[in-house]
Enzyme design. Sequence first.
Site, PDB file in Angstrom:
ATOM      1  N   TYR A   1     -61.004   6.533  42.261  1.00  0.00           N
ATOM      2  CA  TYR A   1     -59.749   6.167  41.591  1.00  0.00           C
ATOM      3  C   TYR A   1     -60.020   6.040  40.097  1.00  0.00           C
ATOM      4  O   TYR A   1     -59.647   5.080  39.448  1.00  0.00           O
ATOM      5  CB  TYR A   1     -59.199   4.861  42.176  1.00  0.00           C
ATOM      6  CG  TYR A   1     -57.735   4.630  41.875  1.00  0.00           C
ATOM      7  CD1 TYR A   1     -56.736   5.364  42.504  1.00  0.00           C
ATOM      8  CD2 TYR A   1     -57.351   3.653  40.947  1.00  0.00           C
ATOM      9  CE1 TYR A   1     -55.401   5.139  42.231  1.00  0.00           C
ATOM     10  CE2 TYR A   1     -56.007   3.420  40.666  1.00  0.00           C
ATOM     11  CZ  TYR A   1     -55.037   4.165  41.314  1.00  0.00           C
ATOM     12  OH  TYR A   1     -53.707   3.946  41.046  1.00  0.00           O
TER      13      TYR A   1
ATOM     14  N   HIS B   1     -63.838  19.694  40.715  1.00  0.00           N
ATOM     15  CA  HIS B   1     -64.844  20.430  39.942  1.00  0.00           C
ATOM     16  C   HIS B   1     -65.798  21.031  40.964  1.00  0.00           C
ATOM     17  O   HIS B   1     -66.075  20.401  41.995  1.00  0.00           O
ATOM     18  CB  HIS B   1     -65.561  19.462  38.993  1.00  0.00           C
ATOM     19  CG  HIS B   1     -66.659  20.042  38.159  1.00  0.00           C
ATOM     20  ND1 HIS B   1     -66.642  21.333  37.659  1.00  0.00           N
ATOM     21  CD2 HIS B   1     -67.822  19.496  37.723  1.00  0.00           C
ATOM     22  CE1 HIS B   1     -67.744  21.542  36.949  1.00  0.00           C
ATOM     23  NE2 HIS B   1     -68.480  20.441  36.985  1.00  0.00           N
TER      24      HIS B   1
ATOM     25  N   GLN C   1     -71.496  12.821  44.573  1.00  0.00           N
ATOM     26  CA  GLN C   1     -70.704  13.469  45.620  1.00  0.00           C
ATOM     27  C   GLN C   1     -71.534  13.835  46.841  1.00  0.00           C
ATOM     28  O   GLN C   1     -71.072  13.704  47.982  1.00  0.00           O
ATOM     29  CB  GLN C   1     -69.990  14.703  45.056  1.00  0.00           C
ATOM     30  CG  GLN C   1     -68.834  14.317  44.137  1.00  0.00           C
ATOM     31  CD  GLN C   1     -68.087  15.506  43.567  1.00  0.00           C
ATOM     32  OE1 GLN C   1     -68.366  16.667  43.922  1.00  0.00           O
ATOM     33  NE2 GLN C   1     -67.145  15.244  42.687  1.00  0.00           N
TER      34      GLN C   1
HETATM   35  P1  NAD Z   1     -64.395   8.806  37.003  1.00  0.00           P
HETATM   36  O1  NAD Z   1     -65.786   8.443  36.621  1.00  0.00           O
HETATM   37  O2  NAD Z   1     -63.274   8.563  36.050  1.00  0.00           O
HETATM   38  O3  NAD Z   1     -64.005   8.034  38.355  1.00  0.00           O
HETATM   39  C1  NAD Z   1     -64.820   8.043  39.466  1.00  0.00           C
HETATM   40  C2  NAD Z   1     -64.254   7.138  40.551  1.00  0.00           C
HETATM   41  O4  NAD Z   1     -65.115   7.202  41.689  1.00  0.00           O
HETATM   42  C3  NAD Z   1     -64.142   5.675  40.166  1.00  0.00           C
HETATM   43  O5  NAD Z   1     -62.947   5.151  40.699  1.00  0.00           O
HETATM   44  C4  NAD Z   1     -65.326   5.033  40.887  1.00  0.00           C
HETATM   45  O6  NAD Z   1     -65.087   3.687  41.211  1.00  0.00           O
HETATM   46  C5  NAD Z   1     -65.392   5.882  42.137  1.00  0.00           C
HETATM   47  N1  NAD Z   1     -66.696   5.887  42.795  1.00  0.00           N
HETATM   48  C6  NAD Z   1     -67.927   5.856  42.219  1.00  0.00           C
HETATM   49  N2  NAD Z   1     -68.876   5.880  43.172  1.00  0.00           N
HETATM   50  C7  NAD Z   1     -68.212   5.931  44.351  1.00  0.00           C
HETATM   51  C8  NAD Z   1     -68.632   5.967  45.703  1.00  0.00           C
HETATM   52  N3  NAD Z   1     -69.921   5.941  46.023  1.00  0.00           N
HETATM   53  N4  NAD Z   1     -67.674   6.040  46.677  1.00  0.00           N
HETATM   54  C9  NAD Z   1     -66.371   6.077  46.364  1.00  0.00           C
HETATM   55  N5  NAD Z   1     -65.913   6.020  45.093  1.00  0.00           N
HETATM   56  C10 NAD Z   1     -66.828   5.950  44.112  1.00  0.00           C
HETATM   57  O7  NAD Z   1     -64.433  10.331  37.492  1.00  0.00           O
HETATM   58  P2  NAD Z   1     -63.467  11.529  37.020  1.00  0.00           P
HETATM   59  O8  NAD Z   1     -63.704  11.835  35.585  1.00  0.00           O
HETATM   60  O9  NAD Z   1     -62.100  11.274  37.523  1.00  0.00           O
HETATM   61  O10 NAD Z   1     -64.125  12.739  37.835  1.00  0.00           O
HETATM   62  C11 NAD Z   1     -63.875  12.964  39.210  1.00  0.00           C
HETATM   63  C12 NAD Z   1     -63.999  14.444  39.487  1.00  0.00           C
HETATM   64  O11 NAD Z   1     -63.004  15.132  38.752  1.00  0.00           O
HETATM   65  C13 NAD Z   1     -65.324  15.042  39.077  1.00  0.00           C
HETATM   66  O12 NAD Z   1     -65.647  16.052  40.003  1.00  0.00           O
HETATM   67  C14 NAD Z   1     -65.028  15.641  37.721  1.00  0.00           C
HETATM   68  O13 NAD Z   1     -65.892  16.697  37.364  1.00  0.00           O
HETATM   69  C15 NAD Z   1     -63.618  16.134  37.965  1.00  0.00           C
HETATM   70  N6  NAD Z   1     -62.797  16.351  36.753  1.00  0.00           N
HETATM   71  C16 NAD Z   1     -62.650  15.348  35.838  1.00  0.00           C
HETATM   72  C17 NAD Z   1     -61.826  15.566  34.747  1.00  0.00           C
HETATM   73  C18 NAD Z   1     -61.549  14.465  33.748  1.00  0.00           C
HETATM   74  O14 NAD Z   1     -60.689  14.661  32.915  1.00  0.00           O
HETATM   75  N7  NAD Z   1     -62.188  13.311  33.785  1.00  0.00           N
HETATM   76  C19 NAD Z   1     -61.186  16.795  34.567  1.00  0.00           C
HETATM   77  C20 NAD Z   1     -61.332  17.778  35.545  1.00  0.00           C
HETATM   78  C21 NAD Z   1     -62.149  17.534  36.633  1.00  0.00           C
HETATM   79 MG    MG Z   2     -67.314  19.061  32.904  1.00  0.00          MG
END
Ligand code: NAD
Ligand code: MG
Length: 331
Positions: free
Chosen positions: A25, A108, A86
């Site tokens: 989240y 991703h 992941q």
């Molecule tokens: P983030 O770091 O903002 O959030 C990660 C979430 O995962 C947090 O809510 C955290 O509490 C939770 N988490 C951490 N460890 C965990 C676990 N063991 N079990 C369950 N939940 C857990 O991450 P993000 O930037 O939203 O990235 C998520 C995915 O989206 C990645 O694959 C990233 O490459 C992709 N992505 C991100 C963006 C971006 O703008 N940030 C853009 C495109 C794609």
């Molecule tokens: Mg990247």
Amino acid sequence: MAELFYETDAELATIQGRRVAVLGYGSQGHAHALCLRDSGVDVRVGLPAESASRAKAEEEGLRVVTPAEAAAEADLIMVLVPDPVQGRVYAESVREHLEPGDALFFGHGFSVRFGYVEPPADVDVCLVAPKGPGHLVRRQFTAGKGVPCIAAVEQDATGKAFDLALSYAKAIGGTRAGVIRTTFAEETETDLFGEQAVLCGGTSALVKAGFETLVEAGYQPEIAYFEVLNELKLIVDLMYEGGLEKMRWSISETAEWGDYVTGPRLVTDETKAEMRKVLAEIKDGSFAATWMAEYESGKKRYEQFRAADADGLLATTGTRLRKLMSWVDPA
Ligand code: NAD
Ligand code: MG
Ligand code: MG
Ligand code: MG
Ligand code: MG
Ligand code: MG
């Protein structure tokens, strides 16, 4: 030319007929979960019992369960936890709950492209990645608009995986803007290359080298900071709005002439040869292996790099100067 898909190419009913789990989240997870919910999709958020994000999701009226419970309930699991964890989350909480015909989604392609997640052959494996941070995705969606997405299918067990990905993209507003078809390999390799060679690595190194050159030549750090870092935003905003053309239209003729004659002296054939090496190390998995080893061993070098820059003259100068700009650093 890229293949594009819009509202009429996607059926919302497809995703509305699924039980969706959003794992994580954060930036992307909150936007996906809320937009899916508002699109009439049965969604639950999967977070560990101790996660600080739990309260935020619950405040928004979302149902929060553990990642394993979410995966067990769902027939479509969107993995939006940080890329380096992941593999572990998949092994511990997802794998045993995948049934034939289920779908595993990602934002991703990293984990699948480099083999940290190896899904069974009987599930669909899809990618839906908005081309913007989660907060923009959510803001555009609530305004009735959307952020363009890219979508890909790595494994089409049901024969309908791409339609499912498009339906998911529609539920988060993506088809309002347009969805481009890609592959896991293309998305992952270009994303890593872009952030390393240009957006993050390339730009940081260019700013640092320019700042050091001016300061070593005796100019005041404050003046150097404004010229090589602060003004970068103005230039990038112009590029974002209208490409290099709008940037060059807006800057002075002198700046534009300097752009043509000096840029290629800095980014040379040698730089491009190094970029090709960077790309090769991304493609052969060695960058991913090095980063995963660093992550697994406690990110010591990562923290050292961060600390070194945090103590530097560029950082301390910036902290002082941003206080002069109330719109950047409100007191
Ligand atoms: P983030 O770091 O903002 O959030 C990660 C979430 O995962 C947090 O809510 C955290 O509490 C939770 N988490 C951490 N460890 C965990 C676990 N063991 N079990 C369950 N939940 C857990 O991450 P993000 O930037 O939203 O990235 C998520 C995915 O989206 C990645 O694959 C990233 O490459 C992709 N992505 C991100 C963006 C971006 O703008 N940030 C853009 C495109 C794609
Ligand atoms: Mg990247
Ligand atoms: Mg299940
Ligand atoms: Mg990217
Ligand atoms: Mg200037
Ligand atoms: Mg001009």
